[in-house]
Scaffold this active site. Structure first.
Site, PDB file in Angstrom:
ATOM      1  N   GLU A 291      98.286   7.833 -19.534  1.00  0.00           N
ATOM      2  CA  GLU A 291      99.057   6.856 -20.327  1.00  0.00           C
ATOM      3  C   GLU A 291      99.300   5.604 -19.507  1.00  0.00           C
ATOM      4  O   GLU A 291      99.706   5.690 -18.358  1.00  0.00           O
ATOM      5  CB  GLU A 291     100.437   7.394 -20.726  1.00  0.00           C
ATOM      6  CG  GLU A 291     100.471   8.334 -21.887  1.00  0.00           C
ATOM      7  CD  GLU A 291     101.908   8.694 -22.272  1.00  0.00           C
ATOM      8  OE1 GLU A 291     102.808   7.839 -22.109  1.00  0.00           O
ATOM      9  OE2 GLU A 291     102.119   9.827 -22.727  1.00  0.00           O
TER      10      GLU A 291
ATOM     11  N   GLU B 218     103.951  14.828 -19.776  1.00  0.00           N
ATOM     12  CA  GLU B 218     105.013  14.394 -18.854  1.00  0.00           C
ATOM     13  C   GLU B 218     106.027  15.509 -18.599  1.00  0.00           C
ATOM     14  O   GLU B 218     107.209  15.386 -18.893  1.00  0.00           O
ATOM     15  CB  GLU B 218     105.732  13.159 -19.415  1.00  0.00           C
ATOM     16  CG  GLU B 218     104.901  11.901 -19.418  1.00  0.00           C
ATOM     17  CD  GLU B 218     105.652  10.678 -19.899  1.00  0.00           C
ATOM     18  OE1 GLU B 218     105.288   9.554 -19.500  1.00  0.00           O
ATOM     19  OE2 GLU B 218     106.612  10.826 -20.700  1.00  0.00           O
TER      20      GLU B 218
END
Length: 481
Positions: free
Chosen positions: A378, A186
């Site tokens: 995710e 991320e």
């Protein structure tokens, strides 16, 4: 694209949230310094915006606070058992990360810790024996605290060199065993969560944006360098980049709402991936930097590296969508961010709005923008699970969540999006990265531990475990294995 492409189904953990194993041979890292705080309106913010004083407090053995990431969910001790569970599920692949501080305690050592190497040898060997494909994250929200104190985190260009020593060892030791590589988790979180993402400490006046974006630039360069090195070494795996994806909607049809959405989406969601996937800074960054008085040091060599070493695939975390408006409106929580409430969506206990259609929308947007294979690296539901007296967890709410998201993922594939893999987050219960608590559970495997580290840490299969196992098996049968 072949419409019959099969999605690989997986599960994921992160070293800091899962492993524990905090011993003398492992260095202190940024996540080890985050204390548990009882949940209040600002507890999550306090646990992820750390100051120099908080770091000094965390280093003292007598601080009186509980630091949950030093225990994780004791995967270090339960490794063999946990991988047996992953094998029983029938997972195609497992995403995990390597603790930089477990291999190089201060991040600057010339040779790695033998104890750290031995642990990861076990991880790779067990997964290889089970024929579970490996999706490896090199840096997942954790860097040696020494690098924060010595160089100011990733704002120090020196971190590139130290990261490359770490990456080089991983490539040489385990490089031939990895199917998918991710240099940074991320990566756009460096903007909206600077301590987690780039190891910046909060000053008296918050964060200097020049430091934030310089730190991000150094991660871009490090990512390009790792890709370049891996290709020179002819490693068999492919390299991706990853962003937290939010699927922005305007609250109203008011033009100003939509214009604000464009600007928010550019810097919060697309900026990092535009650079890592396309190899150059986007047009809108220059205006943003001018308006915010951001000055960066970017060399010609940096530009060349970025242009010549872009990612092979793009990956996203997707949990919830966000609503944008220029007006004041009710707010709710999200993945390290705050959003306006969407009146058409239900939310989890933690305020994360549940939006499976938003996932399908985002997959289209990502593929349309970058034209590269896509992976959902995710996704999952953080919820409060109850372990019954006979060792069962009836989490039908998680099953409903998984069904709805997985259905939309398969529809996106049928639409023509080349979705290669879908990875369930926190496949085994782990400490929440957002709130530093155990109450917010994602796994299909329950771990008996509470917010203060009390419990047996024994593992139990939830109802969702049996559902996911059955789902994967049927999916493989229907799609020729």
């Amino acid at each position: 694209m072949d419409k019959k492409q099969r999605i690989l189904w997986g599960g994921a953990t992160a070293s800091s949230q899962y492993e524990g194993g905090f011993t003398d041979s492992k260095g202190l890292d940024t996540q080890d310094c985050r204390a548990y705080l009882p949940r209040t309106s600002n507890a999550t913010e306090e646990t992820r915006l750390l100051t120099k004083e908080k770091i000094e407090e965390a280093k003292r053995l007598d601080s009186g606070k509980y630091y949950p990431f030093r225990n994780g969910t004791k995967g270090f001790e339960h490794l063999e058992e946990d991988i047996e569970y992953l094998d029983e599920l029938g997972l195609d692949l497992y995403r995990f990360s390597i603790s930089w501080a477990r291999l190089f305690p201060n991040g600057v050592e010339e040779v790695p810790s033998p104890e750290g190497v031995a642990y990861y040898d076990r991880v790779f060997n067990l997964l290889t024996e089970k024929k579970i494909k490996i999706f490896l994250t090199l840096n997942h929200y954790a860097m040696p605290i020494y690098l924060v104190e010595q160089y100011g985190g990733w704002k120090g260009r020196e971190c590139i060199e130290h990261f490359m020593r770490f990456a080089t060892f991983v490539f040489e030791r385990w490089g031939n065993l990895v199917e998918y590589w991710l240099p940074f988790n991320e990566i756009n979180a460096g903007y909206f969560s600077p301590f987690n993402g780039v190891g910046l400490l909060k000053g008296e006046n918050g964060f200097d944006l020049s430091d934030v974006f310089q730190a991000l630039h150094h991660q871009f360069v490090a990512s390009a360098k790792t890709i370049k090195l891996a290709r020179e070494m002819k490693l068999p795996g492919r390299f991706g980049s990853m962003i937290a994806c939010f699927c922005y909607y305007p609250l109203t049809s008011r033009p100003e709402d939509n214009l604000k959405l464009v600007f928010e989406e550019q810097m919060n969601q697309w900026y990092c991936m535009d650079i890592l996937s396309k190899g150059e800074y986007p047009y809108y960054a220059e205006t943003f930097f001018e308006n915010k008085n951001i000055v960066l040091n970017i060399t010609d060599e940096d530009k060349k590296l970025l242009k010549e070493n872009t990612c092979d695939f793009v990956s996203i975390s997707f949990y919830t969508s966000s609503v944008i408006t220029v007006e004041e409106a009710d707010k709710t929580a999200g993945n390290l961010v705050v959003s306006t409430k969407n009146p058409y969506l239900k939310a989890s206990e933690w305020g994360w709005q549940i939006d499976p259609v938003g996932l399908r929308t985002s997959l289209h947007k990502v593929y349309e923008r970058y034209g590269k294979p896509v992976i959902v690296s995710e996704n999952g539901l953080g919820a409060r699970d109850v372990l019954t007296e006979n060792g069962e967890v009836h989490d039908e709410y998680r099953i409903d969540y998984m069904k709805s998201y997985y259905e939309q993922a398969q529809l996106a594939l049928e639409d023509g999006v080349p979705l290669e893999a879908y990875i369930a987050w926190g496949i085994i219960d782990i400490v929440s990265a957002g709130s530093c608590e155990m109450d917010k559970r994602y796994g299909v495997i329950y771990v008996d531990a509470d917010n203060l580290g009390n419990g047996s840490y024994k593992r139990y299969k939830k109802d969702s475990f049996y559902w996911y196992k059955d789902f994967i098996q049927k999916y493989k049968e229907q799609n020729n294995g």
